[in-house]
Scaffold this motif. Structure first.
Motif, PDB file in Angstrom:
ATOM      1  N   ALA A 140       9.719  20.414  16.909  1.00 48.33           N
ATOM      2  CA  ALA A 140       9.490  21.314  18.135  1.00 48.33           C
ATOM      3  C   ALA A 140       9.420  22.357  17.728  1.00 48.33           C
ATOM      4  O   ALA A 140       9.611  23.923  16.598  1.00 48.33           O
ATOM      5  CB  ALA A 140      10.762  21.989  19.044  1.00 48.33           C
ATOM      6  N   PRO A 141       7.987  22.825  18.508  1.00 48.20           N
ATOM      7  CA  PRO A 141       7.125  23.375  17.501  1.00 48.20           C
ATOM      8  C   PRO A 141       7.467  25.619  18.920  1.00 48.20           C
ATOM      9  O   PRO A 141       7.939  25.222  19.764  1.00 48.20           O
ATOM     10  CB  PRO A 141       5.131  23.462  18.976  1.00 48.20           C
ATOM     11  CG  PRO A 141       5.515  22.375  19.439  1.00 48.20           C
ATOM     12  CD  PRO A 141       6.742  21.876  18.733  1.00 48.20           C
ATOM     13  N   VAL A 142       6.847  26.245  18.242  1.00 45.77           N
ATOM     14  CA  VAL A 142       7.735  27.276  18.858  1.00 45.77           C
ATOM     15  C   VAL A 142       6.248  27.676  20.325  1.00 45.77           C
ATOM     16  O   VAL A 142       5.342  28.417  19.956  1.00 45.77           O
ATOM     17  CB  VAL A 142       7.948  28.682  18.493  1.00 45.77           C
ATOM     18  CG1 VAL A 142       6.442  29.350  16.959  1.00 45.77           C
ATOM     19  CG2 VAL A 142       7.863  29.850  18.776  1.00 45.77           C
ATOM     20  N   ALA A 143       6.990  28.338  21.759  1.00 54.58           N
ATOM     21  CA  ALA A 143       6.513  28.703  22.384  1.00 54.58           C
ATOM     22  C   ALA A 143       5.423  30.159  22.280  1.00 54.58           C
ATOM     23  O   ALA A 143       6.615  30.973  21.577  1.00 54.58           O
ATOM     24  CB  ALA A 143       6.373  28.610  24.134  1.00 54.58           C
ATOM     25  N   VAL A 144       4.025  29.902  22.251  1.00 55.63           N
ATOM     26  CA  VAL A 144       3.369  31.915  22.461  1.00 55.63           C
ATOM     27  C   VAL A 144       3.899  32.559  23.842  1.00 55.63           C
ATOM     28  O   VAL A 144       3.752  31.613  25.155  1.00 55.63           O
ATOM     29  CB  VAL A 144       2.075  31.839  22.219  1.00 55.63           C
ATOM     30  CG1 VAL A 144       2.125  32.406  22.107  1.00 55.63           C
ATOM     31  CG2 VAL A 144       1.183  30.807  20.924  1.00 55.63           C
ATOM     32  N   ASP A 145       4.921  33.538  23.440  1.00 50.51           N
ATOM     33  CA  ASP A 145       5.694  34.459  24.702  1.00 50.51           C
ATOM     34  C   ASP A 145       4.048  35.225  25.069  1.00 50.51           C
ATOM     35  O   ASP A 145       2.962  35.231  24.583  1.00 50.51           O
ATOM     36  CB  ASP A 145       5.981  35.676  23.609  1.00 50.51           C
ATOM     37  CG  ASP A 145       7.424  36.166  24.244  1.00 50.51           C
ATOM     38  OD1 ASP A 145       7.672  35.656  25.722  1.00 50.51           O
ATOM     39  OD2 ASP A 145       8.642  36.733  24.460  1.00 50.51           O
ATOM     40  N   ALA A 146       4.574  35.858  26.372  1.00 52.00           N
ATOM     41  CA  ALA A 146       3.832  36.656  26.828  1.00 52.00           C
ATOM     42  C   ALA A 146       3.557  38.751  26.339  1.00 52.00           C
ATOM     43  O   ALA A 146       4.261  38.785  25.284  1.00 52.00           O
ATOM     44  CB  ALA A 146       4.043  36.935  28.451  1.00 52.00           C
ATOM     45  N   ARG A 147       3.046  39.483  26.714  1.00 50.06           N
ATOM     46  CA  ARG A 147       2.673  40.263  25.476  1.00 50.06           C
ATOM     47  C   ARG A 147       3.617  41.683  26.185  1.00 50.06           C
ATOM     48  O   ARG A 147       4.242  41.573  26.884  1.00 50.06           O
ATOM     49  CB  ARG A 147       1.350  41.240  25.729  1.00 50.06           C
ATOM     50  CG  ARG A 147       1.073  42.695  25.203  1.00 50.06           C
ATOM     51  CD  ARG A 147      -0.057  42.849  24.581  1.00 50.06           C
ATOM     52  NE  ARG A 147      -0.497  44.411  24.578  1.00 50.06           N
ATOM     53  CZ  ARG A 147      -0.400  44.613  23.295  1.00 50.06           C
ATOM     54  NH1 ARG A 147       0.000  43.460  22.232  1.00 50.06           N
ATOM     55  NH2 ARG A 147      -0.634  45.790  22.433  1.00 50.06           N
ATOM     56  N   GLN A 148       4.745  42.228  25.088  1.00 44.44           N
ATOM     57  CA  GLN A 148       6.103  42.840  25.390  1.00 44.44           C
ATOM     58  C   GLN A 148       5.798  44.078  24.892  1.00 44.44           C
ATOM     59  O   GLN A 148       4.592  44.727  23.908  1.00 44.44           O
ATOM     60  CB  GLN A 148       7.162  42.376  24.499  1.00 44.44           C
ATOM     61  CG  GLN A 148       7.523  40.768  24.490  1.00 44.44           C
ATOM     62  CD  GLN A 148       7.818  40.256  26.403  1.00 44.44           C
ATOM     63  OE1 GLN A 148       8.880  41.147  26.947  1.00 44.44           O
ATOM     64  NE2 GLN A 148       7.364  39.422  26.980  1.00 44.44           N
ATOM     65  N   PRO A 149       6.276  44.950  25.355  1.00 42.26           N
ATOM     66  CA  PRO A 149       6.442  46.538  25.614  1.00 42.26           C
ATOM     67  C   PRO A 149       7.433  46.979  24.125  1.00 42.26           C
ATOM     68  O   PRO A 149       7.562  45.906  24.032  1.00 42.26           O
ATOM     69  CB  PRO A 149       6.601  47.182  26.534  1.00 42.26           C
ATOM     70  CG  PRO A 149       8.299  45.947  27.061  1.00 42.26           C
ATOM     71  CD  PRO A 149       7.602  44.691  27.171  1.00 42.26           C
ATOM     72  N   ALA A 150       7.468  48.390  23.610  1.00 45.90           N
ATOM     73  CA  ALA A 150       7.926  48.506  22.577  1.00 45.90           C
ATOM     74  C   ALA A 150       9.793  48.568  23.651  1.00 45.90           C
ATOM     75  O   ALA A 150       9.773  49.045  24.631  1.00 45.90           O
ATOM     76  CB  ALA A 150       7.711  50.216  22.777  1.00 45.90           C
ATOM     77  N   GLY A 151      10.386  48.491  22.409  1.00 46.84           N
ATOM     78  CA  GLY A 151      11.316  48.061  22.866  1.00 46.84           C
ATOM     79  C   GLY A 151      12.235  47.294  23.069  1.00 46.84           C
ATOM     80  O   GLY A 151      13.642  46.663  23.552  1.00 46.84           O
ATOM     81  N   THR A 152      11.251  45.860  23.320  1.00 42.93           N
ATOM     82  CA  THR A 152      11.886  44.409  23.414  1.00 42.93           C
ATOM     83  C   THR A 152      12.220  44.327  22.005  1.00 42.93           C
ATOM     84  O   THR A 152      11.886  44.020  20.665  1.00 42.93           O
ATOM     85  CB  THR A 152      10.453  43.919  23.440  1.00 42.93           C
ATOM     86  OG1 THR A 152      10.091  44.031  24.342  1.00 42.93           O
ATOM     87  CG2 THR A 152      11.155  42.017  23.735  1.00 42.93           C
ATOM     88  N   PRO A 153      14.027  44.051  21.397  1.00 47.11           N
ATOM     89  CA  PRO A 153      14.412  42.901  20.363  1.00 47.11           C
ATOM     90  C   PRO A 153      13.975  41.827  20.036  1.00 47.11           C
ATOM     91  O   PRO A 153      13.365  41.065  21.196  1.00 47.11           O
ATOM     92  CB  PRO A 153      15.551  42.997  21.083  1.00 47.11           C
ATOM     93  CG  PRO A 153      15.956  43.295  22.618  1.00 47.11           C
ATOM     94  CD  PRO A 153      14.636  42.952  23.560  1.00 47.11           C
ATOM     95  N   VAL A 154      13.361  41.852  18.844  1.00 48.77           N
ATOM     96  CA  VAL A 154      12.733  41.086  18.189  1.00 48.77           C
ATOM     97  C   VAL A 154      13.376  40.093  17.082  1.00 48.77           C
ATOM     98  O   VAL A 154      14.588  40.935  16.353  1.00 48.77           O
ATOM     99  CB  VAL A 154      11.577  40.761  17.897  1.00 48.77           C
ATOM    100  CG1 VAL A 154      10.403  41.388  18.839  1.00 48.77           C
ATOM    101  CG2 VAL A 154      10.921  42.685  16.777  1.00 48.77           C
TER     102      VAL A 154
END
Length: 278
Positions: A140-154
């Motif tokens: 299963a591949p990983v989907a590419v996300d939308a751009r995220q702001p500072a503070g987003t948990p990663v």
């Protein structure tokens, strides 16, 4: 091939070191919230606590050594950092192990059919490349996300150094993990990643790491994923590019915990065009 290996290390050291079609992303737990702090859990990380079907170990095929990470984004394509496959690297130089927590066994093993560098890529600008597998995989591949702001948990993943040799660059033997490691962090304000040789580009790169615990990505983590957990599974945000440069102006220093990732979300159109045109 040894030239490929030595130049790759030199490049990483000097600067460090998409639902594109119909990807079914692997579900994962929500990472802990970050408040500019993040977990104290790659330097300072822990062994992976779950499978990642899309995680790729990129190997020097002749020497049989892990050199970079990458992410499976389609049954036939992976994305990595351009400096991992630059310097005239040929597809036949590479072997990819996909979906295993161990860099030297398990998973799906494939060769590379084609390497596509971003047309403007260099190790400090649009540090992104695609690799076309010689055969598709069922992972299963990983989907590419939308751009995220500072503070987003990663979450970051990699087989990179768990400790760094001093005063020389690189990993001591005991700092090269066999099992994939993970580290929870957060996207930082771009001003937190100050690199005197290659300043962060806020519109196309992401700053992350845990400076308060000196935990972050390092040599060998290049090209590996920066992920965000969603209700639908993990989503891909970045590919590891480089660490900060310390005050002497040239020495990469992983111990600060700060690292710069290429923001793959802003390159979605380019990636789609390459994959659809294959």
């Amino acid at each position: 091939m040894r030239r490929f290996r030595s130049m790759l290390i030199a490049s990483a050291a000097a600067l460090l070191c998409l639902g594109l079609t119909t990807p079914a992303a692997l579900a994962g737990p929500e990472p802990p919230a970050t408040d500019g702090g993040a977990s104290t859990m790659i330097i300072g990380g822990e062994e992976a606590t779950e499978p990642y079907s899309f995680m790729v170990s990129l190997h020097d095929k002749i020497e049989g050594q892990h050199v970079c990470g990458a992410s499976l984004i389609d049954a036939e394509w992976v994305v990595t950092a351009s400096h991992c496959v630059d310097f005239g690297t040929k597809p036949e130089d590479l072997q990819l192990r996909i979906g295993s927590l161990r860099k030297s066994e398990g998973g799906s093993v494939r060769g590379a059919e084609r390497i596509v560098l971003h047309p403007e890529a260099d190790p400090a600008h649009f540090d992104i490349a695609l690799i076309h597998l010689d055969q598709p995989v069922s992972n299963a591949p990983v989907a590419v996300d939308a751009r995220q702001p500072a503070g987003t948990p990663v979450r970051m993943l990699g087989w990179g150094c768990t400790k760094v040799s001093t005063p020389m660059w690189g990993c001591p033997a005991e700092g090269k993990p066999e099992v994939l490691r993970q580290l929870d962090s957060g996207i930082r304000d771009s001003g937190a990643c100050v690199n005197v040789k290659a300043p962060i580009e806020p519109d196309s790169e992401l700053c992350t790491g845990n400076p308060e615990t000196d935990a972050g990505a390092c040599f060998g983590d290049s090209g590996g994923p920066l992920l965000r957990s969603t209700a639908g599974g993990w989503r891909l945000l970045g590919a590891f590019s480089r660490v900060e440069i310390v005050s002497d102006g040239h020495t990469p220093d992983c111990s600060t915990g700060m690292g710069i990732y290429t923001d793959v979300t802003v390159h979605r159109e380019w990636m789609e065009s390459v994959i659809s045109g294959a």
